[in-house]
Design an enzyme around this catalytic site. Structure first.
Site, mmCIF file in Angstrom:
data_model
loop_
_atom_site.group_PDB
_atom_site.id
_atom_site.type_symbol
_atom_site.label_atom_id
_atom_site.label_comp_id
_atom_site.label_asym_id
_atom_site.label_seq_id
_atom_site.Cartn_x
_atom_site.Cartn_y
_atom_site.Cartn_z
ATOM 1 N N ASP A 90 0.682 -15.128 -17.543
ATOM 2 C CA ASP A 90 0.161 -16.185 -16.686
ATOM 3 C C ASP A 90 1.232 -17.263 -16.517
ATOM 4 O OD1 ASP A 90 -1.321 -18.425 -15.725
ATOM 5 O OD2 ASP A 90 -3.138 -17.329 -16.329
ATOM 6 N N HIS A 173 13.840 -17.805 6.106
ATOM 7 C CA HIS A 173 14.507 -16.504 6.295
ATOM 8 C C HIS A 173 15.179 -16.389 7.664
ATOM 9 C CE1 HIS A 173 10.801 -15.191 8.395
ATOM 10 N NE2 HIS A 173 11.531 -14.215 8.887
ATOM 11 N N GLU A 211 4.915 -13.061 19.514
ATOM 12 C CA GLU A 211 4.625 -11.913 18.638
ATOM 13 C C GLU A 211 3.503 -11.100 19.266
ATOM 14 O OE1 GLU A 211 5.897 -13.196 14.235
ATOM 15 O OE2 GLU A 211 4.063 -14.165 14.881
ATOM 16 N N ASP A 230 3.376 -22.749 10.478
ATOM 17 C CA ASP A 230 3.871 -21.419 10.107
ATOM 18 C C ASP A 230 5.292 -21.180 10.616
ATOM 19 O OD1 ASP A 230 3.536 -18.856 8.931
ATOM 20 O OD2 ASP A 230 3.088 -17.990 10.895
ATOM 21 N N HIS A 235 11.148 -22.374 11.154
ATOM 22 C CA HIS A 235 12.047 -21.452 11.860
ATOM 23 C C HIS A 235 12.563 -22.024 13.184
ATOM 24 C CE1 HIS A 235 10.455 -18.836 8.895
ATOM 25 N NE2 HIS A 235 9.467 -18.296 9.586
ATOM 26 N N LYS A 321 0.791 -15.742 18.626
ATOM 27 C CA LYS A 321 0.481 -14.415 18.087
ATOM 28 C C LYS A 321 -0.378 -13.682 19.109
ATOM 29 C CE LYS A 321 1.240 -15.138 13.256
ATOM 30 N NZ LYS A 321 2.484 -14.437 12.955
HETATM 31 C C1 BG6 Z 1 6.902 -15.884 8.847
HETATM 32 C C2 BG6 Z 1 5.539 -16.279 9.369
HETATM 33 O O1 BG6 Z 1 7.526 -16.969 8.225
HETATM 34 O O2 BG6 Z 1 7.705 -15.451 9.941
HETATM 35 C C3 BG6 Z 1 4.909 -15.128 10.111
HETATM 36 O O3 BG6 Z 1 4.716 -16.642 8.269
HETATM 37 C C4 BG6 Z 1 5.829 -14.642 11.203
HETATM 38 O O4 BG6 Z 1 3.655 -15.509 10.661
HETATM 39 C C5 BG6 Z 1 7.182 -14.320 10.607
HETATM 40 O O5 BG6 Z 1 5.252 -13.476 11.769
HETATM 41 C C6 BG6 Z 1 8.179 -13.903 11.663
HETATM 42 O O6 BG6 Z 1 9.361 -13.510 11.056
HETATM 43 P P1 BG6 Z 1 10.159 -12.251 11.593
HETATM 44 O O7 BG6 Z 1 11.420 -12.235 10.815
HETATM 45 O O8 BG6 Z 1 9.289 -11.062 11.342
HETATM 46 O O9 BG6 Z 1 10.354 -12.500 13.037
#
Ligand code: BG6
Length: 464
Positions: A90, A173, A211, A230, A235, A321
């Site tokens: 934990d 990312h 998306e 999100d 991003h 989305k």
């Molecule tokens: C994530 C979001 O950070 O990025 C998701 O939480 C999104 O909702 C995703 O779909 C998109 O990342 P990628 O690299 O798949 O375009």
């Protein structure tokens, strides 16, 4: 990718949350690719609640690979497995950290990767500190970093009571994606691009992240978050930073972070009056979504950048989305050339555009006008550069980010002040009682968003 600098190398990678979904989908494939390229030089210790054996964890590694259609090299997998150990327990139990300490106290330069729910960040770091493991390590922290400006500041404050800002590597990312990295190169290594990127020549900028899938099995997470938190706060604002910031005065990461913060400071707050929120039909039936949820699955908005270079150039940002296509792109729309005698007949051609497609198939397109084959009428032509074709197989975003953290290159991580500026920009869109427009799955979102671009080139269908 960069060759490891052995002086700064991390000597143990500790992953909190190694049994989770993110690890399964992203981290394990990234570790496999690093092992394959010979870049993984340290042991990997997973920490999670599941009472798994080490062999069970290694079995999970196998299950995480090969989903992208690539064959799995057993030798690479075995060599990766030989580096892995596992501590289960934990995260709030002091004993978990004592057992971890037994395993890693001999290492001098640990990297702790926190792939865990944000409310646990401070607890885990505090517990590591209690057993004397925090002061010498670096901490890779997953998004979301806060849920609004106040909570981001509070979280920064709490973490800084235990560790220093220099120890924190905040992950986005998108910053590990090749075309996103390429933005700075395209701009600052090309005399034919950079001087054109200003209010003198640019009419507007469009940032699109579309998306073609819905929230799927992430209803309970997404419903508390929505599109602004999100992907816009992180991003899309990060991508915009790279496209609009000034050139850093040095190559070190501090200099890069300074310029990113500068540009974010110049971005005007997003305004609900010039924002359209949408929700796709069927969203309310997704498991985990509240019955009367007003969470946005689509947002279109605009900002200005109030500095000398960009004053008066609107930046339109939209994401959604369950739209008709999957595409993330940055589109710089240039002012129209004057229609003078020599090229008087441009035949209603669109203006020049520079389009950087981030996903799928990273590519660059320059949209130009040229003379048509017959008569004097013009035609629209494009110069396309598909990155993968030119540059070969690109590293996965997480592969690059983990690699950079391992070798001590922190330029792709996000500093505290940038995170707080991004929250300031989106803060007034976070009202849970906003009005939401429904849109059909497979459409391009609410048509009301078209009015935002009035006086400029309207939203363009993404380049596919
Ligand atoms: C994530 C979001 O950070 O990025 C998701 O939480 C999104 O909702 C995703 O779909 C998109 O990342 P990628 O690299 O798949 O375009």
């Amino acid at each position: 990718m960069k060759v490891p600098d052995t002086n700064q190398n991390v000597d143990v990678l500790v992953i909190f949350g190694i049994t989770g979904d993110l690890a399964h989908k992203m981290t394990i494939p990234a570790l496999y690719r690093l092992e394959q390229s010979g870049y993984l030089h340290c042991p990997v210790v997973g920490v999670a609640l599941e009472p798994w054996s080490r062999d069970r964890l290694v079995g999970e590694f196998k299950a995480s690979l090969g989903n992208d259609g690539q064959s799995v090299d057993q030798d690479v997998l075995e060599s990766l497995a030989s580096k892995v150990s596992y501590v289960h327990g934990d995260f709030s139990d002091a004993d978990t950290y004592l057992r971890l300490k037994d395993l890693i106290s001999k290492y001098k330069n640990p990297l702790y990767y926190l792939e865990i729910p944000p409310p646990l960040f401070a607890r885990v770091i505090q517990e590591l500190s209690s057993v004397g493991l925090a002061s010498k390590g670096k901490f890779l922290i997953e998004k979301p970093f806060g849920t609004d400006l106040g909570s981001a500041k509070a979280l920064n404050g709490t973490l800084h009571e235990i560790i220093t800002e220099e120890q924190i590597l905040r992950i986005d990312h998108f910053l590990g994606k090749e075309p996103v990295l390429d933005i700075s190169y395209l701009r600052f290594a090309n005399e034919i691009i950079e001087p054109l990127l200003s209010r003198e020549h640019v009419d507007s900028i469009q940032v699109t992240m579309a998306e073609d899938f819905g929230v799927e099995d992430r209803g309970s997470f997404y419903d508390k978050v929505g599109a602004v938190r999100d992907v816009v706060q992180n991003h899309l604002l990060q991508v915009l930073c790279l496209m609009t910031m000034e050139i850093p005065i040095a190559g070190n990461y501090g200099a890069i972070w300074d310029k990113k913060t500068d540009i974010l400071k110049a971005v005007t707050p997003m305004d609900p009056k010039t924002t359209i929120f949408g929700q796709y039909e069927g969203y309310l039936d997704v498991p985990g979504v509240a019955p009367l949820s007003k969470t946005e699955t689509y947002v279109a908005t605009q900002v200005y950048i109030e500095n000398w270079r960009w004053h008066g150039v609107p930046v339109f940002i939209r994401t959604g989305k369950a739209l008709s296509v999957r595409s993330t792109e940055l589109r710089v729309v240039f002012k129209r050339a004057p229609h003078l005698h020599y090229v008087s007949d441009l035949g209603g051609l669109p203006p020049n555009e520079m389009i950087l497609r981030i996903d799928p198939d990273p590519s660059l397109r320059l949209q130009l006008a040229s003379k048509g084959a017959v008569g004097t009428r013009g035609r629209s032509v494009s110069l396309d550069l598909p990155f993968e074709e030119e540059l070969g197989k690109l590293p996965l975003p997480y592969e690059r980010l983990i690699h950079n953290a391992l070798i001590g290159d922190y330029s792709l991580f996000i500093r505290e002040d940038s995170v707080e500026e991004s929250w300031r920009i989106v803060q007034s869109l976070l009202d849970p009682d906003k009005s939401i427009i429904g849109y059909k799955k497979g459409s391009f979102g609410p048509s009301d968003a078209n009015a935002l671009c009035k006086g400029h080139l309207g939203w363009q269908r993404p380049w596919l």
